[in-house]
Design an enzyme around this catalytic site. Structure first.
Site: not given
Ligand code: ADP
Length: 401
Positions: A13, A94, A183, A244, A387
């Protein structure tokens, strides 16, 4: 080292200044090693590598992603896994944005790399970093199949009404403007695990999944397919997150430009890095936020209230979109670890069949579990996301056919 890397998948990732990785057996899910290279391009970077219960740390300047990956491979070799000699079954990468082009795990070749690079316009911070990781891994393991797994892929088939922004259709088409969602690997994995946990066929379930980490997103899933999700063209839309803002009146952007004389990059930074829980309270970690709230800090209290308010707004919307819900699942750092968030998100909804059992909710348990009372019409679940394992399994599937 107990086992050779040969049958395992190396999951990478690659972010703008870090590379997270895991060497995992896709069949058993056993993790042979994992770690992270940080502060790529800064004066002092470093690696933290965990294998066989031991942590190895090294501090040094890491010029770029290629140097970062070399350091990862050197550290593997020094701690018992020569990945180049032993080989791995596949490398799973990813990749954040698959645009309209990629909607399933994809075997990487030169054309795929070029296409992922072209999507950088949609994900300027993410896709170039993903490509840097892919190119470095291909150089180090030239004979090993490499597979890209896209964060947007699960949401590719969103209904037109959910994915379309109500702006000039020609402008939207010219610039690839639609809701993509992110996601996705987590929402897919977690909703699948939720169905397993309930012993139900995903095809017959209406699910709402809250992935609440530093980034946060919600999805509404019917019959195993998402019908809506909170993140949009970029990961900025939707829930309040660590740094965010999530949803805003888009007029705020123009107002900031005119009134605060911020240029577009400054606004982008403000909304992505200095907003959300951090913008409202000064901290972005939920454990610190809790300490501030417990100490009577009013700004922290407001940040928390705004976070929960937004979560419940999405819950209500998805409840209606799905026409009812069978399972609500919490995952990721906050979702898995904060009983308070789970309880407050679902408080007072008994009339909808949504209840949380206080003892089950606060139990110290790391496993996937149900936290609604026995017999409650809606199953409320906590399911740890994974993940890396989902990427490893997707990569194996592409390679094995
Ligand atoms: P990322 O989006 O970076 O993958 P994670 O899913 O790892 O994030 O979530 C990280 C966040 O989870 C932290 O910033 C913190 O707010 C929250 N978190 C982690 N542990 C706990 C805990 N025990 N209680 C509450 N929040 C936690």
């Amino acid at each position: 080292m107990s086992k050779t890397a040969e049958g395992m998948v190396l999951v990478i990732n690659s972010g703008s200044s870090s590379i997270k990785y895991q060497l995992v057996d896709p069949d058993s899910g056993v993790v042979a090693a994992s770690g992270m290279v940080e502060r790529i391009g800064e004066d002092e970077g470093g690696i933290e590598h965990r294998a066989d219960g031991e942590t190895t740390e090294r501090r040094e300047r890491i010029a770029d992603h290629a140097a970062g990956l070399r350091l990862i491979f050197d550290t593997f070799a020094a701690t018992g896994h020569d990945l180049v000699r032993e080989g791995v079954r596949a490398v799973g990468h990813r990749v954040v944005h698959g645009g309209e082009v990629f909607y399933r795990p994809t075997l990487i070749d030169d054309d795929v790399v070029a296409a992922i690079s072209e999507l950088a316009a949609l994900a300027p911070l993410h896709n170039p970093a993903n490509v840097a990781g892919i190119e470095s891994a291909r150089a180090l393991l030239p004979g090993v199949p490499q597979v890209a797994v896209f964060d947007t892929a699960f949401f590719h088939g969103l209904p037109a009404a959910a994915k379309t922004y109500a702006i000039d259709a020609k402008v939207a088409a010219a610039h690839g403007i639609r809701k993509y969602g992110f996601h996705g690997t987590s929402h897919e994995y977690v909703s699948g695990r939720a169905a397993e946990l309930l012993g139900r066929d995903p095809a017959e379930l209406r699910q709402i999944v809250f992935h609440l980490g530093n980034g946060a997103s919600a999805s509404a899933i019917r019959g195993g397919h998402p019908i809506d999700t909170s993140m949009g063209l970029t990961p900025l839309e939707g829930l309040v997150m660590g740094t965010r803002s999530g949803d805003l009146d888009p007029g705020i952007v123009a107002h900031l430009a005119r009134s605060a004389h911020l240029d577009i990059d400054a606004i982008d930074t403000l909304l992505n890095r200095d907003s959300g829980i951090k913008g409202l309270s000064g901290v972005n970690d939920f454990r610190e936020l809790r300490r501030l709230i417990d100490g009577g800090d009013e700004a922290a209290r407001l940040a928390y209230d705004v976070y929960i308010h937004r979560l419940r707004r999405y819950l209500g919307a998805y409840l209606i979109e799905l026409g009812g819900v069978d399972a609500i699942t919490f995952t990721a750092g906050v979702g898995e670890n904060s009983p308070q968030v789970r309880a407050d998100a679902l408080a007072g909804l008994g009339g909808f069949g949504i209840e949380v059992d206080p003892a089950a909710n606060t139990a110290e348990d790391r496993a996937a579990r149900r936290i609604s009372p026995p017999g409650a019409p809606v199953a409320v679940l906590v399911v740890p996301t994974n993940e890396e394992l989902a990427i490893a399994r997707a990569a194996r599937q592409v390679v094995d056919g």
